[in-house]
Design a protein around this motif. Structure first.
Motif, PDB file in Angstrom:
ATOM      1  N   THR A 171      -2.431 -15.984  24.949  1.00 36.17           N
ATOM      2  CA  THR A 171      -3.676 -15.259  24.704  1.00 36.17           C
ATOM      3  C   THR A 171      -4.563 -15.119  25.934  1.00 36.17           C
ATOM      4  OG1 THR A 171      -4.730 -17.309  24.028  1.00 36.17           O
ATOM      5  CG2 THR A 171      -3.787 -15.953  22.285  1.00 36.17           C
ATOM      6  N   VAL A 172      -4.090 -15.430  27.102  1.00 35.54           N
ATOM      7  CA  VAL A 172      -4.957 -15.400  28.291  1.00 35.54           C
ATOM      8  C   VAL A 172      -4.473 -14.386  29.308  1.00 35.54           C
ATOM      9  CG1 VAL A 172      -5.777 -17.775  28.044  1.00 35.54           C
ATOM     10  CG2 VAL A 172      -3.680 -17.327  29.303  1.00 35.54           C
ATOM     11  N   GLY A 173      -3.890 -13.297  28.807  1.00 34.51           N
ATOM     12  CA  GLY A 173      -3.299 -12.313  29.702  1.00 34.51           C
ATOM     13  C   GLY A 173      -3.854 -10.922  29.501  1.00 34.51           C
ATOM     14  N   LEU A 174      -2.951  -9.969  29.421  1.00 35.65           N
ATOM     15  CA  LEU A 174      -3.258  -8.546  29.356  1.00 35.65           C
ATOM     16  C   LEU A 174      -3.166  -8.045  27.930  1.00 35.65           C
ATOM     17  CD1 LEU A 174      -3.242  -5.670  30.911  1.00 35.65           C
ATOM     18  CD2 LEU A 174      -0.765  -5.842  30.654  1.00 35.65           C
ATOM     19  N   ASP A 175      -4.164  -7.271  27.503  1.00 41.24           N
ATOM     20  CA  ASP A 175      -4.036  -6.510  26.267  1.00 41.24           C
ATOM     21  C   ASP A 175      -3.330  -5.221  26.617  1.00 41.24           C
ATOM     22  OD1 ASP A 175      -5.251  -8.226  24.455  1.00 41.24           O
ATOM     23  OD2 ASP A 175      -7.213  -7.275  24.594  1.00 41.24           O
ATOM     24  N   GLY A 176      -2.170  -4.987  26.033  1.00 46.00           N
ATOM     25  CA  GLY A 176      -1.442  -3.752  26.280  1.00 46.00           C
ATOM     26  C   GLY A 176      -2.108  -2.588  25.574  1.00 46.00           C
ATOM     27  N   PRO A 177      -1.572  -1.377  25.773  1.00 45.09           N
ATOM     28  CA  PRO A 177      -2.148  -0.202  25.125  1.00 45.09           C
ATOM     29  C   PRO A 177      -1.975  -0.250  23.615  1.00 45.09           C
ATOM     30  CG  PRO A 177      -0.093   0.344  26.236  1.00 45.09           C
ATOM     31  CD  PRO A 177      -0.413  -1.071  26.588  1.00 45.09           C
ATOM     32  N   GLY A 178      -2.974   0.233  22.891  1.00 45.49           N
ATOM     33  CA  GLY A 178      -2.879   0.334  21.437  1.00 45.49           C
ATOM     34  C   GLY A 178      -2.981  -0.980  20.698  1.00 45.49           C
ATOM     35  N   LYS A 179      -3.715  -1.968  21.242  1.00 41.52           N
ATOM     36  CA  LYS A 179      -3.806  -3.259  20.540  1.00 41.52           C
ATOM     37  C   LYS A 179      -4.577  -3.065  19.242  1.00 41.52           C
ATOM     38  CE  LYS A 179      -4.365  -8.113  20.817  1.00 41.52           C
ATOM     39  NZ  LYS A 179      -4.865  -9.258  21.524  1.00 41.52           N
TER      40      LYS A 179
END
Length: 155
Positions: free
Chosen positions: A145-153
């Motif tokens: 949970t400490v990274g990148l939110d990808g497209p369309g979350k």
């Protein structure tokens, strides 16, 4: 989550000896979706996505013990997609569409993969139970949970 080594789930393909180096840029993977290998230094935050996510970030999440369930958005829609979302745990799991899959739904974990056609197939829940957080991942239990939110979350 399961900290023990997985037992057999019928139909699972295994891919031993995956590399796990952090790299920059695009990686060419042998399996679609990838089941391990070199990957981005930044993990993909676990969750539900409505768009394709970067393979290199998702593989980093697999390294931490997440499962990644991908689906063909042209065939898994409506009630089937809703049913698939219901099966996905709220932690250490990713759900996203992916083009070019060998079946309607593919569940992946570090070094393991299962092709299915229906979200109600009991092997999907068994795969998630056996591989989510399993010690077969290089870094099980590390954050998802400490990274990148990808497209369309979505969530």
């Amino acid at each position: 989550m399961n900290a023990a080594a997985p037992t057999s789930v019928d139909g699972v393909q295994t891919f031993p000896n995956q590399t796990s180096e952090h790299v920059t840029g695009t990686v060419k993977y042998d399996a679609l979706p990838p089941v391990g290998g070199d990957h981005s230094v930044t993990l993909l935050n676990c969750g539900v996505y409505s768009e394709n996510v970067p393979n290199e970030n998702a593989v980093h999440s697999l390294e931490h013990g997440a499962v990644w369930v991908t689906y063909d958005a042209s065939t898994v829609t409506g009630d089937q997609l809703a049913a698939l979302r219901e099966v996905i745990p709220s932690t250490y799991a990713i759900l996203s569409p992916l083009s070019g899959l060998p079946s309607s739904i593919v569940a992946s974990a570090w070094g393991a993969q299962l092709d299915i056609s229906d979200p109600s197939d009991p092997r999907l829940a068994a795969f998630i139970a056996q591989y989510r957080g399993a010690t077969t991942a290089p870094e099980p239990g590390s954050p998802c949970t400490v990274g990148l939110d990808g497209p369309g979350k979505v969530s």
